[in-house]
Design an enzyme around this catalytic site. Structure first.
Site, PDB file in Angstrom:
ATOM      1  N   GLY A 108     -25.923   1.689   2.083  1.00 41.17           N
ATOM      2  CA  GLY A 108     -25.072   2.221   1.021  1.00 41.17           C
ATOM      3  C   GLY A 108     -25.586   1.819  -0.345  1.00 41.17           C
ATOM      4  N   CYS A 109     -25.987   2.808  -1.132  1.00 43.20           N
ATOM      5  CA  CYS A 109     -26.555   2.561  -2.458  1.00 43.20           C
ATOM      6  C   CYS A 109     -25.678   3.161  -3.556  1.00 43.20           C
ATOM      7  CB  CYS A 109     -27.971   3.141  -2.555  1.00 43.20           C
ATOM      8  SG  CYS A 109     -29.142   2.395  -1.411  1.00 43.20           S
ATOM      9  N   GLY A 110     -24.358   3.172  -3.323  1.00 38.89           N
ATOM     10  CA  GLY A 110     -23.432   3.615  -4.354  1.00 38.89           C
ATOM     11  C   GLY A 110     -23.346   2.576  -5.458  1.00 38.89           C
ATOM     12  N   ASN A 111     -22.265   2.621  -6.222  1.00 44.39           N
ATOM     13  CA  ASN A 111     -22.153   1.717  -7.366  1.00 44.39           C
ATOM     14  C   ASN A 111     -22.254   0.246  -6.961  1.00 44.39           C
ATOM     15  OD1 ASN A 111     -21.865   3.872  -9.094  1.00 44.39           O
ATOM     16  ND2 ASN A 111     -19.631   3.800  -9.107  1.00 44.39           N
ATOM     17  N   VAL A 112     -21.449  -0.144  -5.962  1.00 45.30           N
ATOM     18  CA  VAL A 112     -21.469  -1.547  -5.533  1.00 45.30           C
ATOM     19  C   VAL A 112     -22.821  -1.897  -4.918  1.00 45.30           C
ATOM     20  CG1 VAL A 112     -20.444  -3.261  -3.997  1.00 45.30           C
ATOM     21  CG2 VAL A 112     -18.977  -1.644  -5.213  1.00 45.30           C
ATOM     22  N   GLY A 113     -23.319  -1.041  -4.045  1.00 43.82           N
ATOM     23  CA  GLY A 113     -24.605  -1.296  -3.411  1.00 43.82           C
ATOM     24  C   GLY A 113     -25.733  -1.432  -4.417  1.00 43.82           C
ATOM     25  N   LYS A 164       0.859  -1.178   0.000  1.00 43.61           N
ATOM     26  CA  LYS A 164       0.000   0.000   0.000  1.00 43.61           C
ATOM     27  C   LYS A 164       0.894   1.226   0.000  1.00 43.61           C
ATOM     28  CE  LYS A 164      -4.563   0.667   0.302  1.00 43.61           C
ATOM     29  NZ  LYS A 164      -5.617  -0.183  -0.298  1.00 43.61           N
TER      30      LYS A 164
END
Length: 358
Positions: free
Chosen positions: A177-182, A80
């Site tokens: 969470g309703c972002g792209n993945v959600g 990282k």
């Protein structure tokens, strides 16, 4: 902080402290373990309170990538990097080109990608200086569908562990969470016959998921107390904590968010309450699988097939937890450590030596 004691304790191979005054760049590259292959891990751009905080974060995140890559079955180690500064700056080219030069100086031991505070555009600047970068614009594409599919398979595996079958027909799942993945996850769950309860800090994201799946929306703080079968955290980390655990009315926690447990003891608390936890870095490994697909030249279909394997990996974690009588978050670490140890102990074969020209 005694740096070398910390490196020995956490098992890191290398830490590189980087500085380019002209570019305004201060960076740290941490390589944790390269037993399985070159260390892969994103670049985080963050305004750390101190240099010590930045170093500790880089070390912690690098070790986490070793375990994630190992459990995902990828030929990659863990690393990282962090850049210290205000990630809202618009003067980005020289910062990331400087970063690219330091990444390149490691000769392929470390491969970077985007992370918190960075974008595909930033990685394009890094790519001006090195080939050891993934997550480029127009390359492997949006990782969200692959990540979501892996989480979906983790949820199916968890259902099989708890109820004896992986069907989600008629199950109620609370998605935070309703972002792209959600959003992609909600679509797969809905198609599988699940009923959804959703929330997000962005009302437009909630509206999009509700329109696509018929989900029921609730205020953000009410998601924990929903009467559901499964809670799927797909937003911020540290949401499983002293405040939220008593509110949970589910039998499974399985989602896409990173670092869902505020502290390890919260994994113990879920265990004591009879709530099955699918360790986050196992469930959400589709993201790193998508990055690896770029490095390996895989098609999107092959990436999705690899993400399918998360189902069996999660079941393996549960089996180890039962056999060793440990919480699932510890079992995931044990699975990663076993794979690393197995590869490390393989017989090495060497060409004839000395190989001198006649």
């Amino acid at each position: 902080m005694n740096l070398f004691d910390r490196l020995a304790e956490m098992g890191h191979e290398q830490v590189v402290v980087c500085h380019d005054k002209a570019a305004g760049y201060r960076g740290i590259i941490a390589v944790h373990d390269t037993t399985l292959g070159p260390a892969l891990g994103g670049t985080r751009f963050w305004n750390y309170a101190s240099d010590e905080e930045a170093i500790i974060d880089a070390l912690r995140l690098a070790r986490g990538m070793t375990y994630k890559n190992a459990v995902a079955g990828l030929n990659l180690g863990g690393g990282k990097s962090v850049i210290i500064g205000d990630n809202r700056t618009v003067q980005r080219e020289m910062i990331f080109r400087a970063h690219g030069r330091f990444v390149d100086s490691l000769g392929g031991r470390y491969v970077t990608a985007e992370d918190v505070g960075t974008s595909t555009g930033d990685m394009d600047f890094v790519h001006m200086e090195t080939d050891y970068v993934a997550g480029l614009a127009g390359a492997s594409g949006d990782p969200s569908p692959v990540t979501a599919h892996g989480v979906f398979r983790a949820i199916q595996a968890s259902a099989r562990q708890v109820w004896g079958r992986d069907s989600l027909e008629g199950r109620t799942i609370a998605i935070q969470g309703c972002g792209n993945v959600g959003h992609y996850l909600a679509q797969e769950l809905s198609e599988a016959g699940a009923s959804l309860v959703v929330t997000d800090i962005d009302p437009e994201r909630v509206k999009a998921v509700v329109n696509a799946t018929g989900a029921r929306a609730v205020p953000t703080e009410e998601i924990y107390a929903q009467a559901a079968d499964i809670f799927a955290p797909c937003a911020l980390g540290a949401v499983i904590n002293d405040r939220t655990i008593p509110q949970l009315r589910v039998q499974i926690v399985a989602g896409a968010a990173n670092n869902q447990l505020l502290e390890d003891r919260h994994g113990d608390e879920l265990e004591s309450r009879g709530i099955l936890y699918a360790p986050d870095y196992v469930a959400n490994a589709g993201g790193v699988i998508n990055v690896y697909s770029e490095l390996a030249g895989w098609s999107r279909e092959r990436s999705l097939r690899k993400a399918d394997e998360i189902y069996h990996t999660v079941l393996n974690v549960f089996e180890i937890a039962q056999q060793d009588r440990i919480p699932t978050y510890k079992a995931a670490d044990r699975l990663a450590e076993r794979r690393i140890a197995a590869v490390r102990s393989m017989v090495k074969t060497w060409p004839q030596w000395p190989n001198k020209a006649s």
